[in-house]
Design an enzyme around this catalytic site. Structure first.
Site, PDB file in Angstrom:
ATOM      1  N   HIS A 219       3.936  -9.448   9.743  1.00  0.00           N
ATOM      2  CA  HIS A 219       3.283  -8.588   8.232  1.00  0.00           C
ATOM      3  C   HIS A 219       4.353  -8.714   7.246  1.00  0.00           C
ATOM      4  CE1 HIS A 219       2.428  -5.157   5.772  1.00  0.00           C
ATOM      5  NE2 HIS A 219       3.541  -4.001   5.752  1.00  0.00           N
TER       6      HIS A 219
ATOM      7  N   HIS B  83       2.509  -5.642  11.859  1.00  0.00           N
ATOM      8  CA  HIS B  83       2.471  -3.877  11.561  1.00  0.00           C
ATOM      9  C   HIS B  83       1.458  -3.483  12.481  1.00  0.00           C
ATOM     10  CE1 HIS B  83       1.003  -0.879   9.178  1.00  0.00           C
ATOM     11  NE2 HIS B  83       1.089  -1.486   8.545  1.00  0.00           N
TER      12      HIS B  83
ATOM     13  N   ARG C  47      12.377  -3.683   9.833  1.00  0.00           N
ATOM     14  CA  ARG C  47      12.823  -3.026   8.561  1.00  0.00           C
ATOM     15  C   ARG C  47      12.178  -1.958   9.159  1.00  0.00           C
ATOM     16  NH1 ARG C  47       8.929  -2.791   4.484  1.00  0.00           N
ATOM     17  NH2 ARG C  47       7.522  -4.322   5.305  1.00  0.00           N
TER      18      ARG C  47
ATOM     19  N   GLU D 153       5.724   7.474   6.579  1.00  0.00           N
ATOM     20  CA  GLU D 153       5.606   6.993   7.205  1.00  0.00           C
ATOM     21  C   GLU D 153       6.371   6.618   8.489  1.00  0.00           C
ATOM     22  OE1 GLU D 153       5.304   3.151   5.112  1.00  0.00           O
ATOM     23  OE2 GLU D 153       4.874   4.126   3.499  1.00  0.00           O
TER      24      GLU D 153
ATOM     25  N   ARG E 246       8.034   0.641  13.093  1.00  0.00           N
ATOM     26  CA  ARG E 246       6.683  -0.136  13.667  1.00  0.00           C
ATOM     27  C   ARG E 246       7.235  -1.510  14.972  1.00  0.00           C
ATOM     28  NH1 ARG E 246       5.998  -2.358   8.037  1.00  0.00           N
ATOM     29  NH2 ARG E 246       4.991   0.334   7.201  1.00  0.00           N
TER      30      ARG E 246
ATOM     31  N   GLN F 133       0.820  -0.860   0.040  1.00  0.00           N
ATOM     32  CA  GLN F 133       0.430  -0.059   0.237  1.00  0.00           C
ATOM     33  C   GLN F 133       0.565   1.612  -0.016  1.00  0.00           C
ATOM     34  OE1 GLN F 133      -2.566  -0.056   2.690  1.00  0.00           O
ATOM     35  NE2 GLN F 133      -3.873  -2.179   2.212  1.00  0.00           N
TER      36      GLN F 133
HETATM   37  P1  FAD Z   1       5.789 -11.414  -3.606  1.00  0.00           P
HETATM   38  O1  FAD Z   1       5.488 -10.537  -3.891  1.00  0.00           O
HETATM   39  O2  FAD Z   1       5.469 -12.654  -2.349  1.00  0.00           O
HETATM   40  O3  FAD Z   1       6.177 -12.943  -4.841  1.00  0.00           O
HETATM   41  C1  FAD Z   1       6.349 -13.845  -4.072  1.00  0.00           C
HETATM   42  C2  FAD Z   1       6.144 -15.219  -5.342  1.00  0.00           C
HETATM   43  O4  FAD Z   1       6.632 -17.003  -5.151  1.00  0.00           O
HETATM   44  C3  FAD Z   1       4.442 -14.870  -5.418  1.00  0.00           C
HETATM   45  O5  FAD Z   1       4.120 -15.234  -6.790  1.00  0.00           O
HETATM   46  C4  FAD Z   1       4.393 -16.476  -5.068  1.00  0.00           C
HETATM   47  O6  FAD Z   1       3.006 -16.967  -5.753  1.00  0.00           O
HETATM   48  C5  FAD Z   1       5.211 -17.112  -5.499  1.00  0.00           C
HETATM   49  N1  FAD Z   1       5.307 -18.581  -5.417  1.00  0.00           N
HETATM   50  C6  FAD Z   1       6.021 -18.132  -2.993  1.00  0.00           C
HETATM   51  N2  FAD Z   1       5.994 -19.454  -3.310  1.00  0.00           N
HETATM   52  C7  FAD Z   1       6.026 -20.704  -3.920  1.00  0.00           C
HETATM   53  C8  FAD Z   1       6.929 -22.049  -4.680  1.00  0.00           C
HETATM   54  N3  FAD Z   1       6.820 -23.370  -3.879  1.00  0.00           N
HETATM   55  N4  FAD Z   1       6.326 -22.209  -6.394  1.00  0.00           N
HETATM   56  C9  FAD Z   1       6.390 -21.159  -6.790  1.00  0.00           C
HETATM   57  N5  FAD Z   1       5.839 -19.832  -6.847  1.00  0.00           N
HETATM   58  C10 FAD Z   1       5.492 -19.703  -5.686  1.00  0.00           C
HETATM   59  N6  FAD Z   1       6.127  -2.979   1.376  1.00  0.00           N
HETATM   60  C11 FAD Z   1       7.029  -1.914   0.876  1.00  0.00           C
HETATM   61  O7  FAD Z   1       8.601  -1.875   0.146  1.00  0.00           O
HETATM   62  N7  FAD Z   1       5.919  -1.020   0.855  1.00  0.00           N
HETATM   63  C12 FAD Z   1       5.042  -0.828   1.214  1.00  0.00           C
HETATM   64  O8  FAD Z   1       4.370   0.074   1.036  1.00  0.00           O
HETATM   65  C13 FAD Z   1       4.364  -2.191   1.228  1.00  0.00           C
HETATM   66  N8  FAD Z   1       3.135  -2.106   1.726  1.00  0.00           N
HETATM   67  C14 FAD Z   1       2.571  -4.330   2.422  1.00  0.00           C
HETATM   68  C15 FAD Z   1       1.529  -3.874   2.488  1.00  0.00           C
HETATM   69  C16 FAD Z   1       0.709  -5.293   2.013  1.00  0.00           C
HETATM   70  C17 FAD Z   1      -1.003  -5.890   2.869  1.00  0.00           C
HETATM   71  C18 FAD Z   1       1.365  -6.814   2.535  1.00  0.00           C
HETATM   72  C19 FAD Z   1       1.039  -7.207   2.899  1.00  0.00           C
HETATM   73  C20 FAD Z   1       3.233  -6.238   2.477  1.00  0.00           C
HETATM   74  C21 FAD Z   1       3.668  -5.323   2.498  1.00  0.00           C
HETATM   75  N9  FAD Z   1       4.847  -4.805   1.648  1.00  0.00           N
HETATM   76  C22 FAD Z   1       5.268  -3.580   1.229  1.00  0.00           C
HETATM   77  C23 FAD Z   1       5.769  -5.571   1.673  1.00  0.00           C
HETATM   78  C24 FAD Z   1       6.173  -6.002   0.187  1.00  0.00           C
HETATM   79  O9  FAD Z   1       4.743  -6.372  -0.091  1.00  0.00           O
HETATM   80  C25 FAD Z   1       6.404  -7.133   0.348  1.00  0.00           C
HETATM   81  O10 FAD Z   1       8.021  -7.699   0.748  1.00  0.00           O
HETATM   82  C26 FAD Z   1       7.564  -7.302  -1.278  1.00  0.00           C
HETATM   83  O11 FAD Z   1       6.016  -7.090  -1.908  1.00  0.00           O
HETATM   84  C27 FAD Z   1       7.660  -9.131  -1.577  1.00  0.00           C
HETATM   85  O12 FAD Z   1       7.984  -8.690  -2.819  1.00  0.00           O
HETATM   86  P2  FAD Z   1       8.750 -10.713  -3.309  1.00  0.00           P
HETATM   87  O13 FAD Z   1       8.614 -10.749  -5.100  1.00  0.00           O
HETATM   88  O14 FAD Z   1       9.921 -10.325  -2.325  1.00  0.00           O
HETATM   89  O15 FAD Z   1       7.534 -11.776  -2.851  1.00  0.00           O
HETATM   90  C1  SIN Z   2       2.678   0.235   4.853  1.00  0.00           C
HETATM   91  O1  SIN Z   2       1.811   0.732   3.859  1.00  0.00           O
HETATM   92  O2  SIN Z   2       1.637   0.768   5.769  1.00  0.00           O
HETATM   93  C2  SIN Z   2       3.079  -0.971   4.606  1.00  0.00           C
HETATM   94  C3  SIN Z   2       4.558  -0.581   4.547  1.00  0.00           C
HETATM   95  C4  SIN Z   2       5.719  -1.279   4.823  1.00  0.00           C
HETATM   96  O3  SIN Z   2       4.895  -2.159   4.553  1.00  0.00           O
HETATM   97  O4  SIN Z   2       6.310  -1.195   4.361  1.00  0.00           O
END
Ligand code: FAD
Ligand code: SIN
Length: 504
Positions: A340, A232, A375, A116, A279, A48
């Site tokens: 979170h 969170h 973080r 934030e 946080r 978000q």
């Molecule tokens: P993900 O985006 O989770 O992608 C993981 C991928 O791996 C997915 O496609 C999944 O299906 C796949 N996968 C998992 N296991 C397997 C498997 N066994 N086989 C095949 N595929 C698999 N961070 C910020 O910096 N700013 C923000 O504003 C923020 N807001 C957030 C709000 C929410 C509600 C949440 C939940 C998180 C937020 N975060 C934020 C954290 C951030 O979104 C994540 O840490 C980041 O997007 C992780 O990216 P990633 O590519 O590592 O993993």
């Molecule tokens: C949030 O929008 O509060 C999430 C931000 C983050 O996880 O870094």
């Protein structure tokens, strides 16, 4: 057996940005992305607040972002990594913009920068309250346009294939046909995201079951800091042990107050930064307030804010609350802390290399040293962008082909089905146990009890697994057990409270 040059597990920000760069640099090589749900489903999609990055060097500068990250990490960040991520960040965010990601602009036409918790300046680049959705849209589109990227959705990575501490590929389950496939690759990238489902009450979606972390552990990769789980402070209150909707920290950055049931702005009693303390501190203070009062939740008060501007910045949050009868201009939003983010993970060096040859990790499943004990808000998308670029740059120079080794198949599927109810009920029991014993405040006695229960489930699932039809649900359960065991064991080992880790 399927062969590919670069095998990427996961289609969130880490996996897709690596795949796009690698595929366009090596047009003659094949990049295969396997992802366990539809291609856009990921933690990324739900982000978000935005991306923390110094895009305005007038009020802000790299040093301030570095300091904020270090303070938040409570002495456990790797300073060189922090400096590197912060300074490389602006170029990586510009790339996202060049690829068609839209970030909000202010009246003057420059990027609108949000604030934030833990940030001393406004530096969060965002797209309303749906930053992740917008990023995922843009990068998935870009990946689809790249001819040498193949995206296999509904394919579940089961285990890494390693020989002499070298990764040769993975075994995966085609979730539609139930076939077990062998993928051989020159290089494998784990980009599997978070672990939230081990807690049940989490802001993470259903896919976040710690698969990459568990696979890496089973392959004997080095893992670090798994005790640092970030809660969170402001998830929408829900009694159920399910994924819960997030009320972004940017709402507090916009001026919302945290109040207890009696209406007191209690954060001011604990920290001079009030609602915008980091946080870990806000979550720990809410936990104390709830324990002392016996109340179920605290509240976010936005009633004093300019509602037109609020709706413009946070349309999704406004709508979601409205749908459940909370009218933000007059009602307080009930909130509680929820799991979170995992600050620890698969240990990588500054090029994303794990302790296993030809295996890389990026994004939330990795441990780079950026976050330390907690973080800083919105540093996660930034970390994934910087590290996927570093892995790409490393492989640009070091790529070799080694697709010649012969790999045995895992096994053929067995037709006998395991009782699905056992898997569902054990998953639920695990979530209840982790929520109760491995939450914001822990103690050794409960951790020991949890470890012994987890070990007993581990033995049970290992013996069942070899004789029945392998399903995604069963593999996820095993991964959740392995991930929980890591969190518990690392928590038992830690003797000093730091950042998001509190043991009494
Ligand atoms: P993900 O985006 O989770 O992608 C993981 C991928 O791996 C997915 O496609 C999944 O299906 C796949 N996968 C998992 N296991 C397997 C498997 N066994 N086989 C095949 N595929 C698999 N961070 C910020 O910096 N700013 C923000 O504003 C923020 N807001 C957030 C709000 C929410 C509600 C949440 C939940 C998180 C937020 N975060 C934020 C954290 C951030 O979104 C994540 O840490 C980041 O997007 C992780 O990216 P990633 O590519 O590592 O993993
Ligand atoms: C949030 O929008 O509060 C999430 C931000 C983050 O996880 O870094």
């Amino acid at each position: 057996m399927k062969q590919t040059h670069y095998l990427v597990i996961g289609s969130g920000i880490a996996g897709l940005t690596f795949a796009i760069k690698t595929a366009s640099h090596f047009p003659d090589k094949k990049v295969t992305i396997i992802t366990k749900s539809n291609a856009s489903e990921s933690n990324t999609k739900y982000a978000q607040g935005g991306i923390a990055v110094v895009m305005n060097q007038i009020e802000d500068n790299f040093q301030k972002h570095i300091e904020d990250t270090l303070i938040c990490g409570d002495g456990l960040c790797d300073k060189e990594v922090v400096k590197m991520v912060v300074t490389e960040g602006p170029k990586r965010v510009q790339e996202l913009i060049d690829w068609g990601t839209h970030f909000d602009k202010n009246k003057e036409g420059s990027l609108d920068l949000g604030k934030e918790g833990g940030h001393s300046e406004n530096r969060v680049v965002h797209h309303k309250d749906q930053t992740g959705y917008e990023i995922e849209r843009a990068i998935l589109r870009k990946a689809h346009l790249q001819k040498n990227i193949e995206i296999l959705d509904f394919h579940f990575a089961i285990d890494l294939i390693t020989k002499d501490n070298c990764c040769l590929g993975i075994y995966a389950l085609n979730e539609i046909t139930n076939e077990i496939l062998t993928f051989q690759a020159d290089y494998t990238l784990l980009a599997t995201g978070g672990i939230g489902q081990v807690y049940g009450h989490t802001t993470n979606p259903e896919i976040a079951t710690g698969d990459g972390i568990a696979m890496a552990k089973r392959a004997n990769a080095t893992l670090k800091n798994m005790e640092f789980i970030q809660f969170h402070p402001t998830a929408l209150f829900s009694k159920d042990l399910t994924s819960t909707f997030l009320i972004s920290e940017a709402v507090r950055g916009f001026g919302a107050y945290l109040r207890n049931k009696e209406g007191n702005r209690f954060m001011l009693n604990y920290d001079k930064r009030g609602e915008l303390a980091s946080r870990d501190i806000v979550s720990q203070c809410i936990e104390k307030e709830l324990k002392n009062s016996g109340n179920e939740c605290v509240y976010l008060d936005c009633t004093h804010l300019d509602i037109i501007s609020f709706k413009n910045h946070f349309p999704m949050i406004y709508e979601r609350c409205y749908d459940i009868g909370i009218v933000i201009e007059k009602d307080w939003i009930p909130v509680v802390p929820a799991q979170h983010y995992v600050c620890g993970g698969i240990e990588v060096d500054c090029n994303g290399k794990t302790s296993i040859k030809n295996l890389f990790a990026c994004g939330e499943c990795s441990h780079t040293g950026l976050h330390g004990a907690n973080r800083l808000a919105s540093n996660s998308l930034l970390e994934a962008l910087v590290y996927s670029d570093r892995i790409f740059n490393y492989l640009k120079v070091h790529t070799k082909t080694n697709l010649t080794i012969n790999i045995p198949n895992l096994r053929t599927q067995n037709n006998q089905k395991l009782d699905a109810n056992w898997v569902i009920s054990t998953r639920k029991k695990l979530q209840i146990l982790m929520q109760k014993n491995v939450g914001i405040v822990r103690n050794n006695q409960s951790l020991e009890l949890t470890k012994s229960q987890l070990n007993s489930w581990k033995t049970e699932i290992e013996s069942l697994k070899s004789n029945v039809l392998l399903t995604k649900e069963m593999c996820e359960l095993e991964n959740m057990i392995d991930t929980s065991l890591l969190i518990v064991k690392h928590s038992l080992k830690r003797t000093e409270n730091k950042g998001g880790f509190v043991k009494n």
